[in-house]
Design a protein around this motif. Structure first.
Motif, PDB file in Angstrom:
ATOM      1  N   ILE A  36       0.832  -1.201   0.000  1.00  0.00           N
ATOM      2  CA  ILE A  36       0.000   0.000   0.000  1.00  0.00           C
ATOM      3  C   ILE A  36       0.868   1.253   0.000  1.00  0.00           C
ATOM      4  CG2 ILE A  36      -1.706   1.311   1.318  1.00  0.00           C
ATOM      5  CD1 ILE A  36      -2.866  -1.401   2.186  1.00  0.00           C
ATOM      6  N   SER A  37       1.972   1.222   0.714  1.00  0.00           N
ATOM      7  CA  SER A  37       2.897   2.355   0.675  1.00  0.00           C
ATOM      8  C   SER A  37       3.420   2.570  -0.741  1.00  0.00           C
ATOM      9  CB  SER A  37       4.074   2.121   1.627  1.00  0.00           C
ATOM     10  OG  SER A  37       3.645   2.087   2.954  1.00  0.00           O
ATOM     11  N   GLY A  38       3.724   1.481  -1.436  1.00  0.00           N
ATOM     12  CA  GLY A  38       4.189   1.571  -2.817  1.00  0.00           C
ATOM     13  C   GLY A  38       3.121   2.114  -3.747  1.00  0.00           C
ATOM     14  N   ILE A  39       1.883   1.697  -3.544  1.00  0.00           N
ATOM     15  CA  ILE A  39       0.788   2.182  -4.378  1.00  0.00           C
ATOM     16  C   ILE A  39       0.589   3.678  -4.172  1.00  0.00           C
ATOM     17  CG2 ILE A  39      -1.716   2.085  -4.697  1.00  0.00           C
ATOM     18  CD1 ILE A  39      -1.483  -0.957  -4.095  1.00  0.00           C
ATOM     19  N   VAL A  40       0.548   4.109  -2.917  1.00  0.00           N
ATOM     20  CA  VAL A  40       0.368   5.539  -2.630  1.00  0.00           C
ATOM     21  C   VAL A  40       1.537   6.345  -3.201  1.00  0.00           C
ATOM     22  CG1 VAL A  40       0.200   7.268  -0.790  1.00  0.00           C
ATOM     23  CG2 VAL A  40      -1.084   5.127  -0.615  1.00  0.00           C
ATOM     24  N   HIS A  41       2.746   5.811  -3.074  1.00  0.00           N
ATOM     25  CA  HIS A  41       3.930   6.476  -3.622  1.00  0.00           C
ATOM     26  C   HIS A  41       3.790   6.663  -5.131  1.00  0.00           C
ATOM     27  CE1 HIS A  41       8.183   7.481  -4.150  1.00  0.00           C
ATOM     28  NE2 HIS A  41       8.189   6.623  -5.149  1.00  0.00           N
ATOM     29  N   MET A  42       3.379   5.611  -5.839  1.00  0.00           N
ATOM     30  CA  MET A  42       3.265   5.693  -7.290  1.00  0.00           C
ATOM     31  C   MET A  42       2.126   6.612  -7.716  1.00  0.00           C
ATOM     32  SD  MET A  42       5.841   4.125  -8.225  1.00  0.00           S
ATOM     33  CE  MET A  42       5.587   4.206  -9.981  1.00  0.00           C
ATOM     34  N   LEU A  43       1.026   6.614  -6.976  1.00  0.00           N
ATOM     35  CA  LEU A  43      -0.081   7.507  -7.307  1.00  0.00           C
ATOM     36  C   LEU A  43       0.306   8.968  -7.083  1.00  0.00           C
ATOM     37  CD1 LEU A  43      -3.112   5.527  -5.856  1.00  0.00           C
ATOM     38  CD2 LEU A  43      -2.416   5.744  -8.249  1.00  0.00           C
ATOM     39  N   ARG A  44       1.104   9.228  -6.061  1.00  0.00           N
ATOM     40  CA  ARG A  44       1.549  10.600  -5.804  1.00  0.00           C
ATOM     41  C   ARG A  44       2.501  11.084  -6.892  1.00  0.00           C
ATOM     42  NH1 ARG A  44       3.627  11.044   0.162  1.00  0.00           N
ATOM     43  NH2 ARG A  44       3.672  13.243  -0.363  1.00  0.00           N
ATOM     44  N   ILE A  62       2.552  -4.622  -7.022  1.00  0.00           N
ATOM     45  CA  ILE A  62       1.986  -3.315  -6.688  1.00  0.00           C
ATOM     46  C   ILE A  62       0.815  -3.016  -7.632  1.00  0.00           C
ATOM     47  CG2 ILE A  62       2.496  -0.852  -6.441  1.00  0.00           C
ATOM     48  CD1 ILE A  62       4.098  -2.612  -4.514  1.00  0.00           C
ATOM     49  N   TYR A  63       1.031  -3.199  -8.925  1.00  0.00           N
ATOM     50  CA  TYR A  63      -0.018  -2.906  -9.901  1.00  0.00           C
ATOM     51  C   TYR A  63      -1.210  -3.854  -9.749  1.00  0.00           C
ATOM     52  CZ  TYR A  63      -2.695  -2.840 -14.144  1.00  0.00           C
ATOM     53  OH  TYR A  63      -3.739  -2.798 -15.031  1.00  0.00           O
ATOM     54  N   ASN A  64      -0.938  -5.151  -9.618  1.00  0.00           N
ATOM     55  CA  ASN A  64      -2.031  -6.119  -9.524  1.00  0.00           C
ATOM     56  C   ASN A  64      -2.898  -5.874  -8.297  1.00  0.00           C
ATOM     57  OD1 ASN A  64      -1.316  -7.409 -11.888  1.00  0.00           O
ATOM     58  ND2 ASN A  64      -0.040  -8.917 -10.863  1.00  0.00           N
ATOM     59  N   ARG A  65      -2.284  -5.542  -7.182  1.00  0.00           N
ATOM     60  CA  ARG A  65      -3.065  -5.264  -5.970  1.00  0.00           C
ATOM     61  C   ARG A  65      -3.904  -4.003  -6.156  1.00  0.00           C
ATOM     62  NH1 ARG A  65      -1.508  -6.524  -0.597  1.00  0.00           N
ATOM     63  NH2 ARG A  65      -0.440  -8.247  -1.607  1.00  0.00           N
ATOM     64  N   PHE A  66      -3.315  -2.975  -6.738  1.00  0.00           N
ATOM     65  CA  PHE A  66      -4.080  -1.751  -6.996  1.00  0.00           C
ATOM     66  C   PHE A  66      -5.262  -2.038  -7.920  1.00  0.00           C
ATOM     67  CE2 PHE A  66      -4.943   1.890  -9.757  1.00  0.00           C
ATOM     68  CZ  PHE A  66      -5.367   2.796  -8.806  1.00  0.00           C
ATOM     69  N   ASN A  67      -5.009  -2.759  -8.986  1.00  0.00           N
ATOM     70  CA  ASN A  67      -6.040  -3.050  -9.971  1.00  0.00           C
ATOM     71  C   ASN A  67      -7.162  -3.913  -9.369  1.00  0.00           C
ATOM     72  OD1 ASN A  67      -7.182  -2.940 -12.508  1.00  0.00           O
ATOM     73  ND2 ASN A  67      -6.099  -4.743 -13.233  1.00  0.00           N
ATOM     74  N   ARG A  68      -6.811  -4.960  -8.655  1.00  0.00           N
ATOM     75  CA  ARG A  68      -7.808  -5.855  -8.063  1.00  0.00           C
ATOM     76  C   ARG A  68      -8.654  -5.124  -7.034  1.00  0.00           C
ATOM     77  NH1 ARG A  68      -4.619  -9.802  -7.254  1.00  0.00           N
ATOM     78  NH2 ARG A  68      -3.909  -9.170  -5.202  1.00  0.00           N
ATOM     79  N   TRP A  69      -8.025  -4.340  -6.166  1.00  0.00           N
ATOM     80  CA  TRP A  69      -8.768  -3.616  -5.132  1.00  0.00           C
ATOM     81  C   TRP A  69      -9.578  -2.470  -5.730  1.00  0.00           C
ATOM     82  CZ3 TRP A  69      -5.031  -3.222  -0.351  1.00  0.00           C
ATOM     83  CH2 TRP A  69      -4.865  -4.501   0.191  1.00  0.00           C
ATOM     84  N   SER A  70      -9.138  -1.925  -6.865  1.00  0.00           N
ATOM     85  CA  SER A  70      -9.922  -0.887  -7.548  1.00  0.00           C
ATOM     86  C   SER A  70     -11.232  -1.469  -8.048  1.00  0.00           C
ATOM     87  CB  SER A  70      -9.147  -0.306  -8.727  1.00  0.00           C
ATOM     88  OG  SER A  70      -8.030   0.405  -8.284  1.00  0.00           O
ATOM     89  N   ARG A  71     -11.157  -2.656  -8.654  1.00  0.00           N
ATOM     90  CA  ARG A  71     -12.369  -3.303  -9.157  1.00  0.00           C
ATOM     91  C   ARG A  71     -13.334  -3.642  -8.023  1.00  0.00           C
ATOM     92  NH1 ARG A  71     -10.290  -8.140 -11.805  1.00  0.00           N
ATOM     93  NH2 ARG A  71      -8.228  -7.426 -11.293  1.00  0.00           N
ATOM     94  N   GLN A  72     -12.815  -3.884  -6.833  1.00  0.00           N
ATOM     95  CA  GLN A  72     -13.656  -4.213  -5.682  1.00  0.00           C
ATOM     96  C   GLN A  72     -14.173  -2.970  -4.963  1.00  0.00           C
ATOM     97  OE1 GLN A  72     -11.167  -6.659  -3.220  1.00  0.00           O
ATOM     98  NE2 GLN A  72     -11.125  -8.350  -4.670  1.00  0.00           N
ATOM     99  N   GLY A  73     -13.691  -1.784  -5.350  1.00  0.00           N
ATOM    100  CA  GLY A  73     -14.123  -0.543  -4.711  1.00  0.00           C
ATOM    101  C   GLY A  73     -13.488  -0.305  -3.351  1.00  0.00           C
TER     102      GLY A  73
END
Length: 130
Positions: A36-44, A62-73
Motif C-alpha cells: 500500500i505504501s508503494g501504491i500511494v507512492h506511485m499515485l503521488r 503493486i499494480y495487480n493489488r491496486f487493480n484488483r482492489w480498484s475493481r472491488q471498490g
C-alpha cells in the motif's frame, strides 16, 4: 541522490487496516503495508508502474493489488480512512465528439516541391539574391 520513498505511518496504518480483505484463499499475501505504501507512492508521483522502486517489492505485485482492489471498490474506503474524503468531488461528463477529416485535409501536399515559382517560370525578374 536519495529516493524520497513514502511509507505509511503507524497511525495511518491503524486507520486503514480494518478495511483490508481477510481470510482469502490462495497464496499468502505479501506485506500489505509495504504494498500500500508503494501504491500511494506511485499515485503521488504519477509515474509508470514499471518505475516503482524495488523497496516496495515487484512492480507487478503493486499494480495487480491496486487493480484488483480498484475493481472491488476498496480504495474509496482506504482513501476515506486516510484523508477523511473519498476524493469524489462532483459528477463529470466527458464529450467524445469528433470530426473525421480526410488525410489531405491539412491542405498541403506531402514531399518536397521541385516546381519553379510562377514569376520565375514566366521569365520574370528574380526577387531574391543567390
Amino acid at each position: 541522490m536519495s529516493k524520497q520513498l513514502y511509507w505509511l505511518s503507524d497511525s495511518e496504518w491503524a486507520r486503514i487496516e480494518p478495511y483490508l480483505p481477510r481470510g482469502r484463499r490462495g497464496a499468502h499475501r505479501v506485506d500489505d503495508r509495504r504494498v500500500i505504501s508503494g501504491i500511494v507512492h506511485m499515485l503521488r508521483l504519477g509515474a509508470r508502474w514499471r518505475d516503482c522502486p524495488k523497496e516496495y517489492g515487484p512492480y507487478t505485485t503493486i499494480y495487480n493489488r491496486f487493480n484488483r482492489w480498484s475493481r472491488q471498490g476498496l480504495w474509496f474506503e482506504i482513501f476515506e480512512a486516510l484523508t477523511g474524503s473519498t476524493g469524489i468531488i462532483a459528477t463529470v461528463a466527458i464529450d467524445s465528439t469528433h470530426i473525421k477529416a480526410h488525410r489531405s485535409a491539412a491542405g498541403g501536399k506531402g514531399g518536397p516541391s521541385n516546381r519553379r515559382s510562377a514569376a520565375h517560370a514566366a521569365g520574370g525578374r528574380r526577387k531574391s539574391m543567390l
